[in-house]
Design an enzyme around this catalytic site. Structure first.
Site, PDB file in Angstrom:
ATOM      1  N   TYR A  46       0.690  -1.108  -0.028  1.00  0.00           N
ATOM      2  CA  TYR A  46      -0.027   0.049   0.050  1.00  0.00           C
ATOM      3  C   TYR A  46       0.853   1.234   0.110  1.00  0.00           C
ATOM      4  CZ  TYR A  46      -4.869   0.190   0.052  1.00  0.00           C
ATOM      5  OH  TYR A  46      -6.340   0.150  -0.371  1.00  0.00           O
ATOM      6  N   GLU A  48      -0.215   4.788  -0.452  1.00  0.00           N
ATOM      7  CA  GLU A  48      -1.011   6.036  -0.941  1.00  0.00           C
ATOM      8  C   GLU A  48      -0.182   7.191  -0.475  1.00  0.00           C
ATOM      9  OE1 GLU A  48      -4.164   5.174   2.076  1.00  0.00           O
ATOM     10  OE2 GLU A  48      -5.660   5.073   0.574  1.00  0.00           O
ATOM     11  N   ASP A 196      -5.460  13.537 -25.689  1.00  0.00           N
ATOM     12  CA  ASP A 196      -5.882  12.103 -25.207  1.00  0.00           C
ATOM     13  C   ASP A 196      -4.831  11.270 -26.105  1.00  0.00           C
ATOM     14  OD1 ASP A 196      -6.439   9.607 -24.451  1.00  0.00           O
ATOM     15  OD2 ASP A 196      -8.589   9.935 -23.908  1.00  0.00           O
ATOM     16  N   THR A 222      -3.247   5.956 -22.298  1.00  0.00           N
ATOM     17  CA  THR A 222      -3.296   4.557 -21.529  1.00  0.00           C
ATOM     18  C   THR A 222      -1.976   3.953 -21.872  1.00  0.00           C
ATOM     19  OG1 THR A 222      -4.479   3.774 -23.359  1.00  0.00           O
ATOM     20  CG2 THR A 222      -5.565   4.102 -21.434  1.00  0.00           C
ATOM     21  N   LYS A 225      -2.121   0.328 -25.416  1.00  0.00           N
ATOM     22  CA  LYS A 225      -2.468  -0.068 -26.627  1.00  0.00           C
ATOM     23  C   LYS A 225      -1.219   0.183 -27.906  1.00  0.00           C
ATOM     24  CE  LYS A 225      -6.849   2.352 -25.844  1.00  0.00           C
ATOM     25  NZ  LYS A 225      -6.838   2.715 -24.589  1.00  0.00           N
ATOM     26  N   ARG A 231      -2.133  -2.545 -18.250  1.00  0.00           N
ATOM     27  CA  ARG A 231      -3.329  -1.620 -18.429  1.00  0.00           C
ATOM     28  C   ARG A 231      -3.101  -0.608 -17.470  1.00  0.00           C
ATOM     29  NH1 ARG A 231      -6.585  -4.399 -21.643  1.00  0.00           N
ATOM     30  NH2 ARG A 231      -8.044  -2.784 -21.495  1.00  0.00           N
TER      31      ARG A 231
END
Ligand code: DSN
Length: 399
Positions: A46, A48, A196, A222, A225, A231
């Site tokens: 974790y 954060e 984008d 992203t 692709k 991902r």
């Protein structure tokens, strides 16, 4: 694996991928190193917060990892860290785009994005997306004859609507975008320019498509692709662009975006995903990847041309990227996108149905299909394979 049910499904999926040809423009095949990083023990941690400012202890490796991933992202796109910052925590494209809205645009303000039918993405303000419910989408499209962006028309809309932010970069637009023109249009009304580049990021990295960074204020992408990573998503933003806070302070876009990603929208970042992104960014920063990106575009151009020669209507009459939009319906003389994608899948060619400009049907059964060459080029496909593939697609669709 001890869990035989899941192991079986993984094996079956591996086999499905091996046996089929994927022409889904947003898919690719990652390296074993990317998979290894994805499946690493970073998944247990974790984290954060951001490097040096975390809420949990035990971050000596995660901090180094996140900083390295950012350095690689800036280096790949030739950006100086004096002018640009990058956030590598967005879990995927939609939360990345939503974070930009949350950071820079007040609820109800106008955001100009391309409509879905013309090639835009849901998060560019479509009414079913949170981006269209919270903000006010001003849509633009493509010219009905050329099926390409009509910059004069975009300019006319901007003069009337004065949007707070303009989005360019699309999911189903095969052509090169003139980012310089978009900058001029954005400047005419003081709008933020967001690009984008999810679809063509790998092509930009491989110098097979123009880079938007000279003109954009914010660039999202992203990573799975054409960039051929896991991902995930990246958000690049200009450090020297600011907004005035309620207290009257100037806050940079980069700081606002970091706050919007965490704690605004997300919780702990997926550090295993960040490790895999870092691997992919290094892989893309190589002469071999440049060659790959150029081959992706060459393959797409041949596939589009061959399909056109076989009588199919190609939207905008061709492509400058990895992506081709085929009108399979052809005003009722052909078959719908749903029917076309079903027929192709039965024969081992996996594609997605897609709406086309001036769509007369529905998104669930639209008039076209979208094809992309990023995945098959990773598997070594060349122009001669595209000629064969076009013939096979034609035979299946005309059966
Ligand atoms: N679903 C992606 C695509 O296929 O283009 C965009 O999010």
């Amino acid at each position: 694996m001890k869990d035989k049910q899941i192991e079986r499904l993984i094996k079956q999926e591996e086999l499905r991928q091996k046996k089929t040809i994927s022409l889904i423009a947003s898919e690719n095949y990652v390296s074993d190193d990317v998979l290894k990083a994805m499946g690493s023990k970073f998944t247990n941690k974790y984290s954060e917060g951001y490097p040096g400012k975390r809420y949990y202890k035990g971050q000596e490796n995660t901090d180094k990892l996140e900083d390295l991933c950012k350095d690689r992202a800036l280096k790949l796109f030739k950006l100086s860290n004096e002018k640009w910052a990058v956030n590598v925590q967005a879990l995927s494209g939609s939360p990345a785009n939503l974070s930009v809205y949350l950071a820079l645009v007040k609820p109800g303000e106008k955001v100009m994005g391309m409509s879905l039918n013309n090639g835009g993405h849901l998060t560019h303000g479509h009414k079913v997306s949170a981006t269209g419910k919270i903000w006010n989408q001003i849509p633009y499209g493509v010219n009905k004859d050329t099926e390409m962006i009509d910059y004069e028309e975009v300019k006319r809309i901007v003069i009337v609507e004065k949007p707070k932010m303009i989005i360019t970069g699309y999911t189903a637009y095969p052509r090169i975008v003139d980012f310089k023109k978009f900058r001029e249009i954005a400047d005419s009304c003081g709008a933020i320019l967001m690009v984008d580049m999810s679809h063509f990021a790998g092509l930009v990295a491989g110098e097979a498509y123009p880079s938007p960074f000279e003109y954009a204020d914010v660039v999202t992408t992203t990573t799975h692709k054409t960039l051929r990573g896991p991902r995930s998503a990246l958000i690049f933003s200009r450090k020297d662009k600011t907004q005035t806070s309620e207290k009257g302070n100037q806050i940079s876009f980069s700081e606002l975006i970091d706050k919007a990603v965490f704690p605004g929208l997300q919780g702990g970042p997926h550090m295993n995903q960040i490790a895999a992104v870092a691997v992919a960014l290094k892989e893309a920063d190589s002469p071999a990847f440049k060659k790959y990106a150029k081959q992706v575009v060459k393959n797409a151009k041949v596939l589009a041309e061959e399909l056109k020669n076989l009588g199919w209507k190609i939207i905008s009459s061709g492509t400058d990227s990895h992506l081709i939009l085929v009108d399979t319906w052809m005003n009722g003389k052909g078959i719908s996108g749903e029917e076309a994608s079903n027929r192709l899948e039965k024969e081992g060619i996996v594609v997605n149905k897609n709406t086309i400009p001036k769509e007369t049907r529905s998104p669930m059964d639209p008039s076209g299909i979208r094809l992309g060459t990023a995945g098959e080029t990773t598997r070594g496909a060349k122009e001669k394979d595209m000629i064969k593939l076009a013939k096979r697609i034609n035979d299946i669709l005309r059966k």
